[in-house]
Motif scaffolding. Structure first.
Motif, PDB file in Angstrom:
ATOM      1  N   PRO A  63       0.816  -1.230   0.000  1.00 49.78           N
ATOM      2  CA  PRO A  63       0.000   0.000   0.000  1.00 49.78           C
ATOM      3  C   PRO A  63       0.840   1.266   0.000  1.00 49.78           C
ATOM      4  CG  PRO A  63       0.012  -0.996   2.176  1.00 49.78           C
ATOM      5  CD  PRO A  63       0.837  -1.892   1.308  1.00 49.78           C
ATOM      6  N   LEU A  64       1.604   1.433  -1.044  1.00 51.14           N
ATOM      7  CA  LEU A  64       2.498   2.595  -1.149  1.00 51.14           C
ATOM      8  C   LEU A  64       2.064   3.464  -2.320  1.00 51.14           C
ATOM      9  CD1 LEU A  64       5.923   0.741  -0.860  1.00 51.14           C
ATOM     10  CD2 LEU A  64       4.904   2.205   0.882  1.00 51.14           C
ATOM     11  N   PRO A  65       1.998   4.777  -2.114  1.00 56.23           N
ATOM     12  CA  PRO A  65       1.619   5.646  -3.233  1.00 56.23           C
ATOM     13  C   PRO A  65       2.654   5.649  -4.348  1.00 56.23           C
ATOM     14  CG  PRO A  65       2.257   6.944  -1.317  1.00 56.23           C
ATOM     15  CD  PRO A  65       2.210   5.530  -0.873  1.00 56.23           C
ATOM     16  N   GLN A  66       3.891   5.271  -4.013  1.00 58.01           N
ATOM     17  CA  GLN A  66       4.964   5.271  -5.023  1.00 58.01           C
ATOM     18  C   GLN A  66       4.984   3.971  -5.826  1.00 58.01           C
ATOM     19  OE1 GLN A  66       5.402   5.461  -1.727  1.00 58.01           O
ATOM     20  NE2 GLN A  66       6.829   7.082  -1.139  1.00 58.01           N
ATOM     21  N   TRP A  67       4.077   3.020  -5.529  1.00 55.67           N
ATOM     22  CA  TRP A  67       4.216   1.680  -6.083  1.00 55.67           C
ATOM     23  C   TRP A  67       4.201   1.666  -7.629  1.00 55.67           C
ATOM     24  CZ3 TRP A  67       6.371  -2.612  -4.981  1.00 55.67           C
ATOM     25  CH2 TRP A  67       6.133  -3.734  -5.763  1.00 55.67           C
ATOM     26  N   THR A  68       3.305   2.427  -8.233  1.00 55.52           N
ATOM     27  CA  THR A  68       3.203   2.419  -9.701  1.00 55.52           C
ATOM     28  C   THR A  68       4.540   2.830 -10.312  1.00 55.52           C
ATOM     29  OG1 THR A  68       0.937   3.131  -9.424  1.00 55.52           O
ATOM     30  CG2 THR A  68       1.807   3.257 -11.638  1.00 55.52           C
ATOM     31  N   GLU A  69       5.141   3.851  -9.740  1.00 53.57           N
ATOM     32  CA  GLU A  69       6.412   4.360 -10.250  1.00 53.57           C
ATOM     33  C   GLU A  69       7.515   3.308 -10.041  1.00 53.57           C
ATOM     34  OE1 GLU A  69       6.881   8.319  -8.867  1.00 53.57           O
ATOM     35  OE2 GLU A  69       8.582   8.726 -10.165  1.00 53.57           O
ATOM     36  N   MET A  70       7.456   2.649  -8.890  1.00 53.92           N
ATOM     37  CA  MET A  70       8.462   1.622  -8.589  1.00 53.92           C
ATOM     38  C   MET A  70       8.328   0.441  -9.554  1.00 53.92           C
ATOM     39  SD  MET A  70       8.135   1.798  -4.467  1.00 53.92           S
ATOM     40  CE  MET A  70       9.523   0.865  -3.930  1.00 53.92           C
ATOM     41  N   GLU A  71       7.094   0.127  -9.870  1.00 61.50           N
ATOM     42  CA  GLU A  71       6.828  -0.982 -10.785  1.00 61.50           C
ATOM     43  C   GLU A  71       7.397  -0.689 -12.185  1.00 61.50           C
ATOM     44  OE1 GLU A  71       2.603  -1.797 -10.990  1.00 61.50           O
ATOM     45  OE2 GLU A  71       3.064  -3.762 -10.159  1.00 61.50           O
ATOM     46  N   ILE A  72       7.288   0.566 -12.607  1.00 59.76           N
ATOM     47  CA  ILE A  72       7.818   0.938 -13.925  1.00 59.76           C
ATOM     48  C   ILE A  72       9.345   0.887 -13.903  1.00 59.76           C
ATOM     49  CG2 ILE A  72       8.025   2.853 -15.585  1.00 59.76           C
ATOM     50  CD1 ILE A  72       5.049   3.403 -15.055  1.00 59.76           C
ATOM     51  N   ILE A  73       9.942   1.349 -12.805  1.00 59.08           N
ATOM     52  CA  ILE A  73      11.409   1.284 -12.688  1.00 59.08           C
ATOM     53  C   ILE A  73      11.866  -0.175 -12.771  1.00 59.08           C
ATOM     54  CG2 ILE A  73      13.346   1.625 -11.090  1.00 59.08           C
ATOM     55  CD1 ILE A  73      11.770   4.094 -10.013  1.00 59.08           C
ATOM     56  N   MET A  74      11.185  -1.030 -12.009  1.00 61.49           N
ATOM     57  CA  MET A  74      11.521  -2.455 -11.990  1.00 61.49           C
ATOM     58  C   MET A  74      11.416  -3.054 -13.398  1.00 61.49           C
ATOM     59  SD  MET A  74       9.528  -5.378  -9.735  1.00 61.49           S
ATOM     60  CE  MET A  74       8.748  -4.129  -8.759  1.00 61.49           C
ATOM     61  N   SER A  75      10.343  -2.710 -14.090  1.00 60.99           N
ATOM     62  CA  SER A  75      10.106  -3.277 -15.425  1.00 60.99           C
ATOM     63  C   SER A  75      11.157  -2.786 -16.424  1.00 60.99           C
ATOM     64  CB  SER A  75       8.710  -2.897 -15.916  1.00 60.99           C
ATOM     65  OG  SER A  75       7.766  -3.341 -14.992  1.00 60.99           O
ATOM     66  N   LYS A  76      11.517  -1.498 -16.331  1.00 56.68           N
ATOM     67  CA  LYS A  76      12.542  -0.964 -17.245  1.00 56.68           C
ATOM     68  C   LYS A  76      13.869  -1.683 -17.023  1.00 56.68           C
ATOM     69  CE  LYS A  76      11.013   3.780 -18.051  1.00 56.68           C
ATOM     70  NZ  LYS A  76      11.211   5.180 -17.708  1.00 56.68           N
ATOM     71  N   GLU A  77      14.205  -1.896 -15.762  1.00 53.27           N
ATOM     72  CA  GLU A  77      15.490  -2.554 -15.485  1.00 53.27           C
ATOM     73  C   GLU A  77      15.438  -4.032 -15.856  1.00 53.27           C
ATOM     74  OE1 GLU A  77      18.146  -1.077 -15.139  1.00 53.27           O
ATOM     75  OE2 GLU A  77      17.483   0.923 -14.578  1.00 53.27           O
ATOM     76  N   PHE A  78      14.267  -4.642 -15.749  1.00 55.24           N
ATOM     77  CA  PHE A  78      14.118  -6.030 -16.206  1.00 55.24           C
ATOM     78  C   PHE A  78      14.361  -6.084 -17.716  1.00 55.24           C
ATOM     79  CE2 PHE A  78      11.165  -9.521 -17.655  1.00 55.24           C
ATOM     80  CZ  PHE A  78      11.914 -10.575 -17.142  1.00 55.24           C
ATOM     81  N   GLN A  79      13.855  -5.080 -18.431  1.00 56.91           N
ATOM     82  CA  GLN A  79      14.102  -5.023 -19.878  1.00 56.91           C
ATOM     83  C   GLN A  79      15.592  -4.854 -20.160  1.00 56.91           C
ATOM     84  OE1 GLN A  79      11.503  -2.004 -21.665  1.00 56.91           O
ATOM     85  NE2 GLN A  79      10.163  -3.672 -22.318  1.00 56.91           N
ATOM     86  N   ASN A  80      16.259  -4.013 -19.371  1.00 56.95           N
ATOM     87  CA  ASN A  80      17.706  -3.848 -19.561  1.00 56.95           C
ATOM     88  C   ASN A  80      18.438  -5.171 -19.383  1.00 56.95           C
ATOM     89  OD1 ASN A  80      18.452  -1.216 -20.319  1.00 56.95           O
ATOM     90  ND2 ASN A  80      17.947  -0.438 -18.287  1.00 56.95           N
ATOM     91  N   ALA A  81      17.975  -5.967 -18.413  1.00 58.14           N
ATOM     92  CA  ALA A  81      18.601  -7.271 -18.187  1.00 58.14           C
ATOM     93  C   ALA A  81      18.289  -8.227 -19.341  1.00 58.14           C
ATOM     94  CB  ALA A  81      18.119  -7.849 -16.865  1.00 58.14           C
TER      95      ALA A  81
END
Lengths: 321, 410
Positions: free
Chosen positions: B366-384
């Motif tokens: 329940p974090l307001p930053q979660w959507t942004e964190m999810e996008i960061i995670m996904s971008k870095e997964f793509q980099n990998a």
């Protein structure tokens, strides 16, 4: 003295009839009539001014504030939001991508639109049909066009790869939207496909307004096709060209649907442009203040480009006068 | 006589218009209800039934498309004319709550048995101890769909819920016969939630997570989480058991490939059946489902909220509670309440794997930053996936960016 002939004063100067003299009364009457016009136009000016100025003012205010929603009570924080923005590497990547995007989209749409307009300005059978076909993509809703192109470019089941395979060119098959080297290019192709029909339409209207006499005179003087194009067509089209380029540039700065739908800014941010970046900040992360700061950057960019376009147009028109 | 006749007619007209109009307009309360566009056929039926049972209330249904749904909701709320009741995902509710755009339901829960909700759904829609909305939909996207015929052909027995990630890899390898691939995974940024949905349960299976238990420290770059991400990346980069277009694929694309029999397995939620209804066309594919391995799943919750500025909050709450109490008959998506599973299609065998996975599912933090964190995670997964960075480097970069978000005062 013949009635209507101009009289001379005692110094030998021609004396204008009284109706042409700039008397104080005349000027006052003229100002009064302007005032009436101004008064009549005032409601429209006020509405327009409000619609244009207020959102810009609000965006500017938001960019310098921390805002308590939903009341929009603002606390001045100076350049904090801009600092946050400029410290985000994603912003600089988006800015770089936007520059590439804008240059590619504007130049390709313009070249293709101008070429199509020149061809379709000639008379040949089926001209109307071709005009319609080229203009048609512009009427397709952007979201539909974006989805269609995403399917076409899809690495596993896209029609482009399937066609290459059918033609025996399997080695050319590619994950177009998943490769950083091709993803932005693929989205640009889709955007240009949709947009150049509009350019064609605008330039075609401009071409049809060029008087035949001018071209005929050029031909009589022995001008080649290139010289006719260079010295008659382009100068006559210049106002339309500047307008089209201005519109295209502003549109390309604001674009985001095509990218959002086709790649979501991927792979790894390689296609994220400012429009998408601002959209995400506002409506996905709810960071309206930083989004406003980014919006102001975009506004300054668009304003600077517009200024140079308008100056180019103004200088040309001034020179001609 | 003429003036008298005219006057009488006017009087009669006014009287009749008052009599006819008063019950419909004067006393009628209008509740504006927003649902996603997939509700466009069902929502009016729900509204009609409520109106029949509750005369004097009209439910004005709107079903905006999901693209831009949140923009419209936010714009309407900030503009002062929000709907009275609106469907939102858990992560949207947390972000809206952070900006004071949601009226919590606390103190308005009479007539509702909160024990009817699955605990994960009920708790998953709360933030800072407040009930942000009533959960009506509980999904887990952590279910593996498989093509039974392909498993039969490869001599593989149908997997059970106690299978492991090692088993999943072995299945994918045996089923892999390019151009038909063993498994389809999400790698596209068009729907970042798909990427995090497949990564999170694996991280937990490896003993790691995105955040520590206090949700103040990012742990995505610690060994267990990195190993889990490495496992996913190797499906693409090393074992090549997923389609080459993985960076293009989200769950819908995977369903399309499964429907076209180009992949043997894919991961999705109950919505996978809806996609397959479209993509498989006339093909008779025998479909099996099993929870994602190692008893780890992620659940997502959709609830109905009352936005700040709602004109009819009381009526909206009454309608919302009525909707929840009749959920089994009314909803077209996997319900968030237990009694709803007495009704078809929720009580059919094809739902079993989803209900089983929900049992061990974890909700969105329940974090307001979660959507942004999810996008960061996904971008870095793509980099990998692109091998532009090593998995460790990508997760280190993700951790740094996510930690900065957590630490920034909002």
């Amino acid at each position: 003295m013949r009635s209507g002939a101009l009289a001379e004063d005692d110094r030998g100067f021609v004396r204008l009839p009284s109706r042409f003299r700039l008397s104080f009364r005349y000027l006052r009457r003229r100002a009064h009539s302007h005032r009436v016009g101004l008064l009549l136009a005032l409601p429209a000016i006020a509405v327009l001014g409000f619609l244009i100025a207020y959102p810009i003012f609000l965006t500017f205010k938001l960019s310098l504030s921390s805002v308590l929603l939903p009341s929009f009570r603002a606390k001045f924080v100076g350049l904090n939001n801009a600092t946050q923005l400029f410290h985000d590497p994603g912003f600089w990547l988006a800015l770089k991508n936007t520059a590439i995007w804008a240059m590619a989209v504007v130049s390709l749409e313009f070249v293709l639109g101008l070429s199509a307009a020149l061809v379709l300005n000639r008379s040949f059978r089926g001209r109307r049909l071709f005009r319609l076909l080229i203009f048609l993509p512009w009427t397709v809703p952007k979201i539909v066009a974006a989805n269609t192109w995403a399917w076409m470019f899809h690495g596993d089941y896209g029609i482009i790869n399937a066609t290459l395979k059918t033609l025996g060119l399997s080695s050319w098959r590619h994950v177009w939207l998943g490769d950083p080297a091709t993803a932005l290019g693929a989205v640009i192709v889709a955007e240009v496909w949709q947009g150049y029909g509009f350019v064609m339409l605008m330039l075609l209207a401009g071409l049809q307004a060029i008087p035949d006499d001018l071209l005929s005179a050029g031909k009589v003087d022995g001008a080649s096709q290139w010289q006719l194009f260079r010295f008659i067509v382009i100068p006559c089209l210049r106002p339309v060209i500047v307008l089209v380029l201005l519109l295209l540039t502003i549109q390309s700065f604001n674009a985001f649907i095509m990218v959002y739908t086709m790649t979501g800014g991927g792979p790894a941010g390689r296609t994220e442009i400012l429009g998408l970046y601002i959209y995400r900040l506002s409506f996905q992360f709810f960071r309206f203040e930083v989004a406003s700061a980014a919006g102001i950057v975009l506004l300054i960019l668009a304003f600077t480009v517009s200024f140079f376009y308008m100056r180019a147009l103004g200088a040309r028109e001034g020179g001609r006068a | 006589m003429r003036p008298f006749r005219f006057g009488s007619l006017v009087g009669l007209a006014v009287f009749v218009s008052q009599v006819v109009a008063s019950p419909a307009t004067g006393a009628e309360k209008v509740v504006k209800w927003w649902m996603g566009s997939w509700w466009k056929d069902q929502a009016p039926k729900v509204a009609q039934r409520y109106e029949k049972e509750h005369p004097g209330v009209r439910i004005a249904v709107e079903t905006p498309t999901i693209t831009g749904y949140l923009d419209k909701l936010i714009t309407a709320t900030l503009g002062g004319s929000p709907p009275d009741l609106a469907m939102v995902n858990d992560f949207m509710a947390f972000t809206m709550d952070e900006r004071n755009l949601v009226i919590p339901w606390d103190g308005h829960l009479d007539g509702l048995n909160t024990n009817d909700f699955f605990p994960v759904a009920w708790k998953g829609f709360q933030r800072k101890g407040r009930v942000l909305g009533l959960p009506y939909r509980l999904d887990t996207e952590s279910v593996v769909f498989y093509n039974k015929a392909m498993l039969d052909e490869a001599g593989l027995k149908y997997p059970a819920a106690d299978w492991t990630y090692k088993d999943l890899l072995a299945y994918a390898q045996k089923l892999n016969k390019p151009p038909r691939y063993g498994l389809c995974i999400a790698g596209a940024l068009t729907n970042p939630i798909n990427i995090s949905t497949q990564l999170l349960p694996a991280m937990r299976a490896w003993g790691g997570d995105v955040l520590d238990s206090s949700m103040t420290k990012v742990t995505i770059n610690q060994k267990p989480a990195v190993e889990a991400v490495q496992w996913w990346v190797e499906l693409y980069a090393k074992h090549k058991v997923v389609p080459p277009g993985t960076l293009n694929n989200n769950f819908v694309d995977c369903a399309s490939l499964f429907g076209a029999e180009q992949v043997a397995m894919f991961i999705s939620g109950p919505g996978g059946y809806n996609y397959l209804d479209v993509t498989r066309g006339t093909k008779d594919i025998k479909i099996g489902t099993v929870p994602q391995p190692d008893h780890q799943a992620r659940v997502s919750i959709v609830g109905i909220i009352v936005p700040v500025g709602a004109a009819q909050p009381e009526e909206a709450r009454k309608f919302g509670k009525w909707f929840i109490n009749n959920l089994g008959e009314l909803t077209i998506r996997t319900p968030a309440t237990k009694p709803a599973y007495k009704f078809p299609p929720w009580n059919t065998p094809k739902m079993a794997a989803f209900i089983e996975a929900v049992g061990w599912g974890k909700p969105t933090p329940p974090l307001p930053q979660w959507t942004e964190m999810e996008i960061i995670m996904s971008k870095e997964f793509q980099n990998a996936l692109l091998q532009a960075k090593s998995v460790q480097q990508a997760m280190d970069d993700a951790a740094a960016a996510m930690q900065k978000l957590l630490d920034t005062k909002r």
